[in-house]
Scaffold this active site. Sequence first.
Site, PDB file in Angstrom:
ATOM      1  N   SER A 161     -10.214 -10.603 -27.312  1.00  0.00           N
ATOM      2  CA  SER A 161     -10.256 -10.778 -25.865  1.00  0.00           C
ATOM      3  C   SER A 161      -9.960 -12.206 -25.421  1.00  0.00           C
ATOM      4  CB  SER A 161     -11.617 -10.355 -25.303  1.00  0.00           C
ATOM      5  OG  SER A 161     -12.597 -11.323 -25.583  1.00  0.00           O
ATOM      6  N   LYS A 199     -16.873 -16.027 -24.050  1.00  0.00           N
ATOM      7  CA  LYS A 199     -16.089 -15.768 -22.841  1.00  0.00           C
ATOM      8  C   LYS A 199     -15.997 -17.031 -21.985  1.00  0.00           C
ATOM      9  CE  LYS A 199     -15.263 -11.301 -23.175  1.00  0.00           C
ATOM     10  NZ  LYS A 199     -15.627 -11.244 -24.592  1.00  0.00           N
TER      11      LYS A 199
END
Length: 240
Positions: A161, A199
């Site tokens: 991701s 993230k």
Amino acid sequence: MLTKKQLDLLEFIHRRLKADGVPPSFDEMKIALDLRSKSGIHRLITALEERGFIRRLAHRARAIEILRLPESLGGSADSATSHGFKPEVLNGGRASAPAAAPSASVTTASTPAVLELPVMGRIAAGVPIEAINQVSHQIAIPQAMLSSAGHHYALEVRGDSMIDAGINDGDIVVIRETDTADDGDIVVALVQNEEATLKRIFRRDGAIALEAENPAYETRTYPEDQVQIQGRLVGLIRSY
């Protein structure tokens, strides 16, 4: 002669390399220079490269080396710096637990200083995985990669991701332990006290948004009290 925006960007990259040992992402550059899109950053990067101030390293995502600085930033016409982001070839590891302080540095006349950092586990660059809670082994990290303040630890990345930020599955990320971060920083976030993920963080309307760097993954938003920052990315090591 550099334009003000070119000079501001060069100064920002230089400052981040000195502090963290890793250049900022294009998103971080965009935020720092208050630009609306990454295309403006691409143009500034190209201009700095054409003028011989920086060099982008081939086949290395997010790898920028500063070749020289203008006098206004403490350089001279023939000055060069060696703060480029150069991943070391090290074996990836598994792990997980409370962060431990790095061991004493090891130096010889022919080798740079290194520190032994704990590999704390596998961190999800995808959907969150189980929380990190046990150290598995130590890994040698070049001391120049670490910022001067705080404890550091390492994690093995699992998932894709964050690939647009140059972070691939199997990479080792170096994390500075902290419970604070600025919008746009890449952080280790503990979600709902049980799941950890890597993230980019943003604060939006009283909530925390954890944003991927891959369009295949949606941004996940949580109440502020459900997200704890465990550290901020300061370096990356890749095995080939």
